[in-house]
Design an enzyme around this catalytic site. Structure first.
Site, short mmCIF file in Angstrom:
data_model
loop_
_atom_site.label_atom_id
_atom_site.label_comp_id
_atom_site.label_asym_id
_atom_site.label_seq_id
_atom_site.Cartn_x
_atom_site.Cartn_y
_atom_site.Cartn_z
N LYS A 1 0.97 -1.42 -0.04
CA LYS A 1 -0.02 -0.09 0.04
C LYS A 1 0.82 1.38 0.19
O LYS A 1 1.39 1.66 1.16
CB LYS A 1 -0.82 0.11 1.26
CG LYS A 1 -1.82 1.36 0.91
CD LYS A 1 -2.30 1.82 2.47
CE LYS A 1 -1.51 2.85 2.97
NZ LYS A 1 -1.61 4.24 2.25
N GLU B 1 9.58 16.38 15.41
CA GLU B 1 9.88 16.33 13.85
C GLU B 1 9.26 17.28 13.00
O GLU B 1 7.85 17.32 12.73
CB GLU B 1 9.65 14.87 13.26
CG GLU B 1 10.15 14.84 11.96
CD GLU B 1 9.97 13.25 11.56
OE1 GLU B 1 10.89 12.81 11.05
OE2 GLU B 1 9.05 12.50 12.02
N CYS C 1 13.25 11.58 7.12
CA CYS C 1 13.01 11.27 8.62
C CYS C 1 14.52 11.24 9.14
O CYS C 1 14.45 11.42 10.40
CB CYS C 1 12.29 9.80 8.77
SG CYS C 1 12.97 8.53 7.59
N GLY D 1 -8.59 3.13 5.72
CA GLY D 1 -9.25 2.15 5.07
C GLY D 1 -8.31 0.71 5.13
O GLY D 1 -8.25 -0.35 5.63
N ASP E 1 -6.14 4.62 1.74
CA ASP E 1 -5.59 5.52 2.85
C ASP E 1 -5.38 4.69 4.01
O ASP E 1 -5.61 3.38 4.00
CB ASP E 1 -6.55 6.61 3.01
CG ASP E 1 -7.96 6.36 3.34
OD1 ASP E 1 -8.09 4.86 3.83
OD2 ASP E 1 -8.76 6.77 3.44
#
Length: 474
Positions: free
Chosen positions: A170, A378, A279, A205, A202
């Site tokens: 996904k 962050e 990140c 879901g 998303d």
């Protein structure tokens, strides 16, 4: 306008169980640039069932069969590299130079590394009279973010394939185009039906359905710490393996030596890359207190070299990926001003001359206290904080004083000192003088996650360990 209204399940492009669509916004224009279908729990069920059926055969495939498939994927990936780069530019605003370079190049690099790793990876070894087997964990749900879409797909899909797992991918609904093209690459390479499946959607879901599904054996997730916590909660009742690469607030310790100016400038440039949407970005720069004024002047000049504009043009960075991300960054920049940090360059609002698009000014704060919000949270934008230290011991203490532990950096010419500092930093990946290695592990301590990716360490995540006791007994 792109239109992707089918999912890739069991080697076929299939319509969703119930068609629901989502418009995808180009962050440079703030206008729709395509449309995707959004999946549901029912679509996840179909994909999981396909992956479960395929697992019986693929888990027993030979090393040579897997190498052959990965090599075919490598050929198809190269064929579609220009298409992938264009998709990344459209979906998340990466400048063409970045998209054609590192964005697509990281995916290719991880694929090449997976091939080399697989050639000599030990799936069996003898320990005493026991035979130790490393077997595929099973059906994997792979959930990837929008900031480095191909990198994150690659570090999950290729190790999973190489170790004999089957999977459902996904991609982020913010940057779904590159994931769709990736599925086309897998199809063209002849991945056996059901081994690789793609369901767009998303988190609420598809993400929730994957993480809680009883027939998925493992979830690999890259994204925010907040979302990672929810995924772990969803996965807990089925006791599936959860491997996570989450947020970061990485320190960059600049040592006091003759390379100080170059290292400060390099730190600024590294922070601003990909519009700060990394990140592991070196977002907290630590400099000797006596050289703070010098660092400010260098950082101001370095930030001025970071040009911002249309991803199709010759600019250093483009927009951030979405309106929500833009607004979050603006709020945190204002928070830094309100907290009393010294605004060296940048600030709130769009750069001059850019009235449309989610463009953020390259921003540097100095004289930051490590307790300030901009030093704790962050930001995920082109925003650097500079913090003073009075001793190396204090620099290490400040660096480790964070909820995160994904990455850290040490820059200096004295390698003995740099190595000593690096050993004391509580992070999963510490780069000395911006070193880079596809074979080194990537993953975090503390709230930065609990798994490792890249190289052979990525393979380990997708394997179960079995001991055959008495195997070698006479």
């Amino acid at each position: 306008m792109r239109e992707y209204l089918k999912f890739y399940i069991e080697g076929q492009w299939v319509a969703p169980v119930e068609l629901k669509t989502l418009d995808i916004e180009n962050p440079a224009t703030e206008k729709p640039c395509g449309k995707i279908a959004i999946g549901s729990a029912a679509d996840v069920d179909k994909a999981v069932n396909a992956a479960r059926r395929a697992f019986a055969a693929w888990s027993q495939s030979s090393r040579d069969e897997r190498l052959e498939l990965l090599t075919k994927i490598q050929i198809e990936y190269e064929k579609r590299s220009a298409d992938l780069a264009l998709a990344v530019t459209e979906e998340m605003g990466a400048p063409a130079s970045l998209a054609n370079g590192v964005q697509v190049g990281l995916g290719a690099g991880h694929l090449a590394t997976a091939i080399e790793t697989l050639k000599n990876f030990k799936f069996e070894e003898r320990v005493g009279d026991s035979e130790i087997l490393r077997e595929p964990v099973g059906v994997c749900g792979l959930i990837t973010p929008w900031n480095w879409p191909l990198n994150q797909i690659a570090v999950k899909v290729f190790p999973a394939l190489a170790t004999g797992c089957t999977m459902i991918l996904k991609p982020s609904e913010i940057s779904p185009f590159s994931g769709q093209i990736f599925a086309e690459i897998m199809d063209a390479a002849g991945v056996p039906p059901g081994v690789f499946n793609l369901v767009q959607g998303d988190g609420a879901g598809v993400g929730t359905a994957l993480s809680g599904h009883p027939d998925i054996d493992m979830i690999s997730f890259t994204g925010s710490t907040r979302a990672g916590v929810e995924i772990a909660r969803n996965a807990a009742p089925t006791v599936k393996r959860v491997s996570q690469e989450l947020g970061g607030k990485s320190p960059n310790i600049i040592l006091d030596d003759d390379n100080f100016a170059a290292n400060v400038a390099s730190g600024v440039s590294s922070m601003m890359g990909n519009s700060g949407q990394t990140c592991s970005a070196p977002s907290r720069m630590l400099v000797p207190r006596a050289r703070m004024d010098e660092a400010i002047a260098i950082a101001r000049d370095a930030a001025a070299q970071v040009t911002v504009g249309d991803p199709g043009g010759d600019f250093s960075i483009g927009p951030v990926a979405s309106k929500a991300q833009y607004e979050k960054i603006q709020g945190l920049v204002q928070k830094g001003i309100d907290e009393g940090a010294s605004l060296v360059v940048g600030g709130v609002g769009r750069p001059e001359g850019l009235s449309t698009g989610y463009y953020v000014k390259p921003t540097v704060f100095a004289n930051v206290d490590n307790d300030m919000v901009i030093a704790r949270e962050e930001i995920f934008g082109p925003v650097l904080t500079i913090i003073a230290y009075d001793s190396i011991e204090q620099a290490i203490e400040i660096s480790n004083d964070t909820d995160y532990g994904l990455a850290a950096y040490v820059a200096g010419s004295d390698m003995e000192q740099a190595r000593s500092v690096a050993r004391k930093l509580r992070a999963g990946r510490v780069a000395i003088n911006n070193a880079f290695d596809f074979n080194a592990p990537f993953g975090g301590y503390k709230r930065s996650g609990n798994g490792r990716e890249w190289g052979k360490f990525g393979f380990d995540e997708y394997l179960e360990t079995k001991g055959l006791l008495g195997f070698a007994s006479k």
